[in-house]
Design an enzyme around this catalytic site. Structure first.
Site, PDB file in Angstrom:
ATOM      1  N   GLY A  30       0.820  -1.209   0.000  1.00  0.00           N
ATOM      2  CA  GLY A  30       0.000   0.000   0.000  1.00  0.00           C
ATOM      3  C   GLY A  30       0.856   1.262   0.000  1.00  0.00           C
ATOM      4  O   GLY A  30       0.519   2.257  -0.652  1.00  0.00           O
ATOM      5  N   THR A  31       1.948   1.220   0.713  1.00  0.00           N
ATOM      6  CA  THR A  31       2.837   2.385   0.778  1.00  0.00           C
ATOM      7  C   THR A  31       3.344   2.752  -0.610  1.00  0.00           C
ATOM      8  O   THR A  31       3.342   3.926  -0.997  1.00  0.00           O
ATOM      9  CB  THR A  31       4.032   2.070   1.719  1.00  0.00           C
ATOM     10  OG1 THR A  31       3.512   1.767   3.020  1.00  0.00           O
ATOM     11  CG2 THR A  31       5.000   3.225   1.806  1.00  0.00           C
ATOM     12  N   ASN A  68      -7.208   3.991   9.471  1.00  0.00           N
ATOM     13  CA  ASN A  68      -6.729   2.730  10.032  1.00  0.00           C
ATOM     14  C   ASN A  68      -6.741   2.704  11.552  1.00  0.00           C
ATOM     15  O   ASN A  68      -6.812   1.647  12.164  1.00  0.00           O
ATOM     16  CB  ASN A  68      -5.311   2.437   9.519  1.00  0.00           C
ATOM     17  CG  ASN A  68      -4.391   3.626   9.623  1.00  0.00           C
ATOM     18  OD1 ASN A  68      -4.645   4.680   9.037  1.00  0.00           O
ATOM     19  ND2 ASN A  68      -3.312   3.484  10.376  1.00  0.00           N
ATOM     20  N   GLN A  82      -7.610   0.028   3.910  1.00  0.00           N
ATOM     21  CA  GLN A  82      -8.381  -0.632   4.975  1.00  0.00           C
ATOM     22  C   GLN A  82      -9.778  -1.062   4.531  1.00  0.00           C
ATOM     23  O   GLN A  82     -10.544  -1.567   5.354  1.00  0.00           O
ATOM     24  CB  GLN A  82      -8.503   0.308   6.190  1.00  0.00           C
ATOM     25  CG  GLN A  82      -7.204   0.540   6.936  1.00  0.00           C
ATOM     26  CD  GLN A  82      -6.673  -0.728   7.613  1.00  0.00           C
ATOM     27  OE1 GLN A  82      -7.393  -1.695   7.852  1.00  0.00           O
ATOM     28  NE2 GLN A  82      -5.381  -0.729   7.929  1.00  0.00           N
ATOM     29  N   SER A 129      -3.730  -2.988  -0.511  1.00  0.00           N
ATOM     30  CA  SER A 129      -2.615  -3.795  -0.023  1.00  0.00           C
ATOM     31  C   SER A 129      -3.102  -5.212   0.287  1.00  0.00           C
ATOM     32  O   SER A 129      -4.123  -5.380   0.966  1.00  0.00           O
ATOM     33  CB  SER A 129      -2.055  -3.143   1.252  1.00  0.00           C
ATOM     34  OG  SER A 129      -1.030  -3.940   1.778  1.00  0.00           O
ATOM     35  N   HIS A 148      -1.974  -7.596   2.267  1.00  0.00           N
ATOM     36  CA  HIS A 148      -1.947  -8.178   3.609  1.00  0.00           C
ATOM     37  C   HIS A 148      -3.000  -7.623   4.559  1.00  0.00           C
ATOM     38  O   HIS A 148      -3.084  -8.059   5.716  1.00  0.00           O
ATOM     39  CB  HIS A 148      -0.544  -8.096   4.214  1.00  0.00           C
ATOM     40  CG  HIS A 148      -0.101  -6.743   4.668  1.00  0.00           C
ATOM     41  ND1 HIS A 148       0.015  -6.430   6.008  1.00  0.00           N
ATOM     42  CD2 HIS A 148       0.274  -5.642   3.984  1.00  0.00           C
ATOM     43  CE1 HIS A 148       0.452  -5.181   6.112  1.00  0.00           C
ATOM     44  NE2 HIS A 148       0.617  -4.682   4.889  1.00  0.00           N
ATOM     45  N   THR A 166      10.514  -7.477 -11.217  1.00  0.00           N
ATOM     46  CA  THR A 166       9.853  -8.771 -11.403  1.00  0.00           C
ATOM     47  C   THR A 166       8.745  -8.948 -10.373  1.00  0.00           C
ATOM     48  O   THR A 166       8.939  -8.677  -9.190  1.00  0.00           O
ATOM     49  CB  THR A 166      10.899  -9.902 -11.297  1.00  0.00           C
ATOM     50  OG1 THR A 166      11.898  -9.640 -12.277  1.00  0.00           O
ATOM     51  CG2 THR A 166      10.282 -11.263 -11.550  1.00  0.00           C
ATOM     52  N   CYS A 214       3.145   1.160  12.213  1.00  0.00           N
ATOM     53  CA  CYS A 214       4.376   1.844  11.827  1.00  0.00           C
ATOM     54  C   CYS A 214       4.884   2.737  12.949  1.00  0.00           C
ATOM     55  O   CYS A 214       6.057   3.041  13.010  1.00  0.00           O
ATOM     56  CB  CYS A 214       4.147   2.683  10.588  1.00  0.00           C
ATOM     57  SG  CYS A 214       3.401   1.728   9.277  1.00  0.00           S
TER      58      CYS A 214
HETATM   59  N1  PLP Z   1      -2.521   3.022   4.270  1.00  0.00           N
HETATM   60  C1  PLP Z   1      -3.252   2.611   5.315  1.00  0.00           C
HETATM   61  C2  PLP Z   1      -4.549   3.273   5.619  1.00  0.00           C
HETATM   62  C3  PLP Z   1      -2.786   1.556   6.115  1.00  0.00           C
HETATM   63  O1  PLP Z   1      -3.498   1.147   7.160  1.00  0.00           O
HETATM   64  C4  PLP Z   1      -1.533   0.962   5.804  1.00  0.00           C
HETATM   65  C5  PLP Z   1      -0.968  -0.079   6.671  1.00  0.00           C
HETATM   66  O2  PLP Z   1      -1.136  -0.048   7.875  1.00  0.00           O
HETATM   67  C6  PLP Z   1      -0.834   1.423   4.680  1.00  0.00           C
HETATM   68  C7  PLP Z   1      -1.359   2.459   3.938  1.00  0.00           C
HETATM   69  C8  PLP Z   1       0.461   0.825   4.272  1.00  0.00           C
HETATM   70  O3  PLP Z   1       0.244  -0.420   3.660  1.00  0.00           O
HETATM   71  P1  PLP Z   1       1.472  -1.438   3.480  1.00  0.00           P
HETATM   72  O4  PLP Z   1       1.768  -1.989   4.823  1.00  0.00           O
HETATM   73  O5  PLP Z   1       0.959  -2.466   2.526  1.00  0.00           O
HETATM   74  O6  PLP Z   1       2.582  -0.649   2.908  1.00  0.00           O
END
Ligand code: PLP
Length: 388
Positions: A74-75, A153, A181, A201, A203, A239, A327
């Site tokens: 997601g990042t 989140n 989310q 994302s 996971h 890849t 994080c």
């Molecule tokens: N954006 C939100 C709202 C999230 O909750 C998260 C992860 O906690 C992310 C982005 C980042 O996702 P990733 O861990 O896949 O980089």
């Protein structure tokens, strides 16, 4: 309950990989391990796995497969959306975000800030809701992108993305929403949201870590973030994580069923947990308005204790919760989300997030309700802080 059993209440940080996803991934690790860019059969099988997953994810969000780019997380999706919007409109040097975005967005804003770009952060109220008038006022002729998350989140508060999308269209500004989310909790129709970019994302949707997704309303305008090979039709070099992508595709197929389950069974367990804690432990409070809110998330404050101490005490009895976004765990700073909602830093430091998932059981909820009063009582007795 045996404390050796793990009672996992941190599904907004990451989810267990669904057995159905593991099952379809294993052949792509053991047998079909070719490079999807290779022209021979081993590579073509891997490439087909990716394209089938792309179709499943497109169906989930009601998009066209060509509009989807697989990323690593997601990042990366957030960073890639911001990068593309700014590079595509070099004359525009202004961004708009909410004050409660994930660090994946806030850090990108800080990075572009060092390059001379400006970001306006739109505040939220005490319930974590966005002020749409302030959002509208923040948009300027030189605004390149509005980037507002779909659901927070930490609190689970859901922002009115369709309204924001309409506002951005009206004002001729690109719109990105961090929807990380959302899948598995809310049905998604990208057309109705009207966003130019959406981030996802794997996971957070019972798929593995290391795979993300970016939706592009206008693929031809996309300015790639990662340069190198010609993967993803030249839109994302590197890849592909084939097995991860395949697992993500399987999760997408199951997501509608999970939306149902999350809104019935998981929501009922979340409400039982939240109401139970608020009713039985004095000096507790909820963060974030009741609705619209993700059905799996409860963010609760406990006066007179440090959330980090509660987290560690719960860990010792096999309960896993979060004291902020994953994080920022370990940082002693209070949550930027809770302070943006007006919580004093002292109160914000006493808040825990419980995020349930489809594997959460009623027995686990009852176990938390049994253990938590004792943990909070013990920590308050040891604390010099007056909390009443
Ligand atoms: N954006 C939100 C709202 C999230 O909750 C998260 C992860 O906690 C992310 C982005 C980042 O996702 P990733 O861990 O896949 O980089």
């Amino acid at each position: 309950m045996n404390p050796a059993v793990c009672c996992y209440f941190d599904n907004n940080a990451t989810t267990r990989v669904a057995p159905e996803a593991v099952e379809v991934m294993l052949p792509f690790l053991a047998e079909h391990w070719g490079n999807p860019s290779s022209a021979y059969r081993l590579g073509r099988t891997a490439a087909r796995g990716i394209e089938l997953a792309r179709e499943k994810l497109a169906a989930l969000i009601q998009a066209e497969p060509e509009q989807l780019v697989f990323t690593s997380c997601g990042t990366e999706s957030n960073n890639a959306a911001i990068h593309s919007a700014l590079r595509d409109q070099p004359e525009k040097r202004h961004l708009v975000m909410s004050a409660v975005e994930h660090p994946a967005n806030l850090s990108a804003a800080a990075y572009w800030g060092r390059l001379g770009y400006e970001t306006t952060f739109v505040p939220v109220d005490g319930d974590g809701r966005l002020d749409l008038d302030r959002l509208s006022q923040a948009i300027r002729p030189d605004t390149a992108l509005v980037s507002i998350m779909w659901a927070n989140n930490e609190t689970g508060v859901i922002f009115p993305v369709a309204e924001i999308g309409a506002l951005c269209r009206d004002r001729g500004v690109l719109f990105h929403t961090d929807a990380v989310q959302v899948p598995g909790k809310v049905e998604i129709d990208v057309g109705a949201v009207g966003a130019d970019f959406l981030s996802f994302s794997g996971h957070k949707l019972y798929a593995p870590k290391g795979v993300g997704l970016l939706y592009l309303r206008h693929p031809s305008r996309f300015q790639p973030y990662l340069l190198g090979g010609n993967q993803e039709r030249g839109r994302r070099a590197g890849t592909e994580n084939v097995a991860g992508v395949v697992g993500f595709g399987r999760a997408a197929e199951l997501a509608s069923r999970w939306v149902d389950e999350t809104n019935r069974r998981v929501r009922a367990m979340r409400d039982r947990l939240e109401n139970g804690i608020l009713a039985t432990i004095p000096g507790t409070f909820r963060n974030g308005g009741l609705e619209p809110r993700l059905p799996n998330t409860a963010n609760l404050g406990f006066a007179g204790v440090e959330a980090e101490a509660v987290l560690l005490a719960l860990d010792r009895v096999g309960i896993f919760v979060s004291s902020g976004s994953a994080c920022s765990t370990g940082s002693l700073e209070p949550s930027h989300v809770l302070t943006a909602m007006g919580l004093a830093p002292d109160r914000a430091k006493g808040c825990l997030r419980f995020s349930l998932g489809i594997y959460t059981t009623e027995g686990e909820v009852e176990y938390v309700l049994e253990q938590l009063p004792e943990v909070i009582g013990r920590l308050r007795a040891m604390s010099p802080r007056e909390w009443r």
